[in-house]
Design a protein around this motif. Sequence first.
Motif, short mmCIF file in Angstrom:
data_model
loop_
_atom_site.label_atom_id
_atom_site.label_comp_id
_atom_site.label_asym_id
_atom_site.label_seq_id
_atom_site.Cartn_x
_atom_site.Cartn_y
_atom_site.Cartn_z
N UNK A 166 0.63 -1.53 -0.05
CA UNK A 166 0.22 0.35 0.19
C UNK A 166 0.97 1.36 0.15
N UNK A 167 1.99 1.34 -1.31
CA UNK A 167 3.09 2.76 -0.75
C UNK A 167 2.66 3.21 -2.04
N UNK A 168 2.17 4.00 -2.35
CA UNK A 168 2.12 4.91 -3.37
C UNK A 168 3.44 4.92 -3.73
N UNK A 169 3.66 4.95 -5.30
CA UNK A 169 4.15 4.79 -6.03
C UNK A 169 4.18 5.25 -7.83
N UNK A 170 5.85 6.05 -8.47
CA UNK A 170 5.49 6.94 -9.80
C UNK A 170 6.64 6.00 -10.14
N UNK A 171 7.05 5.36 -11.74
CA UNK A 171 7.48 5.20 -12.50
C UNK A 171 7.67 6.22 -12.87
N UNK A 172 9.54 6.36 -13.60
CA UNK A 172 9.42 7.52 -13.99
C UNK A 172 9.70 7.32 -15.10
N UNK A 173 9.71 8.12 -16.23
CA UNK A 173 10.17 7.65 -17.98
C UNK A 173 11.21 6.99 -18.41
N UNK A 174 10.91 5.83 -18.93
CA UNK A 174 11.99 5.25 -19.72
C UNK A 174 11.73 3.65 -18.41
N UNK A 175 11.65 3.92 -17.96
CA UNK A 175 10.96 2.64 -16.59
C UNK A 175 11.98 2.00 -16.14
N UNK A 176 13.63 2.62 -15.99
CA UNK A 176 14.81 2.33 -14.58
C UNK A 176 14.47 3.31 -13.79
N UNK A 177 13.72 3.42 -13.22
CA UNK A 177 13.39 4.28 -12.10
C UNK A 177 12.17 4.78 -11.17
N UNK A 178 12.04 4.70 -10.42
CA UNK A 178 10.63 4.53 -9.19
C UNK A 178 11.22 5.45 -8.24
N UNK A 179 10.01 6.20 -8.18
CA UNK A 179 9.86 7.17 -6.64
C UNK A 179 8.86 6.97 -5.92
N UNK A 180 9.17 7.68 -4.41
CA UNK A 180 8.01 6.92 -3.51
C UNK A 180 8.31 8.72 -2.94
N UNK A 181 6.42 8.94 -1.61
CA UNK A 181 6.66 9.99 -1.14
C UNK A 181 8.04 9.99 -0.06
#
Length: 537
Positions: A73-88
Amino acid sequence: MKERVAKIRADISEFWSSRSKAQKITYIGSTLGIILIAALLTFFLTRTEYVPLYTDVSQSEVGRIKEHLDSIGVPNEIAPGGTSISVPKEQVDDLLVALAAEGFPKSGTIDYSFYAENAGFGTTDNEFNMLKNATLQTELANLLKGIEGVQDANVMLTLPTPSVFVSEVSEGASASIILKTAPSHEFTEEQMTALYNLVSKSLPSLDIDDIVIMNQYSEVFDLTDPTRQYGASVADQMTIKKSIEKDIQRQVQQMLGTMMGQDKVVVSVTTDIDFKAENRVEDLKEPVDEENMEGIALSVQRITESFTGDDPGAEGQVEAGDPTDNRTSYLEGNFGGMGDYERVEETINNEVNRIRKEIVESPYKIRDLGIQVVIDPPVDEEGEVEELPAELQEDVEQILTTVIRTSINEEVGELTDEELSDKIAVMIQPFNGSVASFDDVQTKIPTWVFVVGGLLIAAIIGTIIFFVRKRKKEEEEALLAAEEAALAEQEAAVEQVEDINDGPESESVARRKQLEKMAKDKPEEFAKLLRTWISED
């Protein structure tokens, strides 16, 4: 309730209709500004700031990490290119520790820890060699990542297969390396040499010639030949020549510019550089005593012979024979007499100074040097060019002479004053334009910057004046309206007081009203009447 609402609407409508156009614009603008500021504050204070959790990882690894984050249940975002992931941002530290405990990210590489976790007796030789090769590649890549300027490294090693036959010659190992270097980072020759030696010493039988290193832009990093002398190529020689000329020019420009101003002097330098490198060996033998040209006597042998007595004469006759025979002929007879004989022989072995010199003469010798100087003469108050003082010109020539004398190589020999003067050219010529200093870079602000700045300042000042006048005018109008209202209230009070008196007017009251009417309608006649009354009194 309806009456109250209607009253509020009527008050608002009356208040709004009684406002001026400028006041209405001010109210509307202020309301919109407050709403906009509130919206921005709400947006920035309530929005979630995402920061990278992992960067530059494989897409499959990002997919596994995202699946795990979604499951907890942790919100996340995938950066363009699919090689990085971001969280709060507030959760990034906790997630790094938690994911590391669960084995994320899984790089898929094999290092020495693999043997501790998967050691067994069922591993074949081929499997062991493959694991060994993969381990060496991983460890060498990690070793290269520790070098400044290297962000990542991919290593491919080819190891020779040992042969069971002695007669066969085994091939050497080879290494192909791709480095992901930092932007705008350049490796020096010393760093590249250390990099090649690091890779070469990591594996046995790995020669430097079998190593290829390149970056992500397909730029190959070649190892410079250590035996190559810098300056052997024409490009190197021209670079060195320009560097020497620029250095001398900068020194002379700074010295003369301090005396006469940086924009009053232009210096040009030309050189003749000897790039010949010489290696020679000198075996010298010098006497110990240079004044007498003698050495140290190691051994001395002296032989002295002397004889005194009668000398028997030669007797006999030469036998006949070949006329070409070169034998001594002597006469018959006996020639006797006293004779002396003495022979002195002396042998001395001297030791000398034996000097062996191995001389390596480096190139870059200045064989000839020429300096040209152009000086802008001073100008008087009327704008006419004045002559440069002779003492100042002599000082300039003396400085240039000293620079040339100390810069030219001593093998050229001592230069005479005439030769030095031929290498100097000092010209006094007015400049058509100012010359910028070689050391100080002068920056000029464009004119449009001043124009735009002046317009902005004028607009700001005009806006301030407009609002000040507007506010002052509104205050005056409000004050005038207040005075008018007060005056109206006073008049109404007077009228009401007069209306209260319902009794008949007396003679004095009627006369007073006539006088007030006369003073208001005919002030001149009223003034004459007053003067008449005053004179009668």
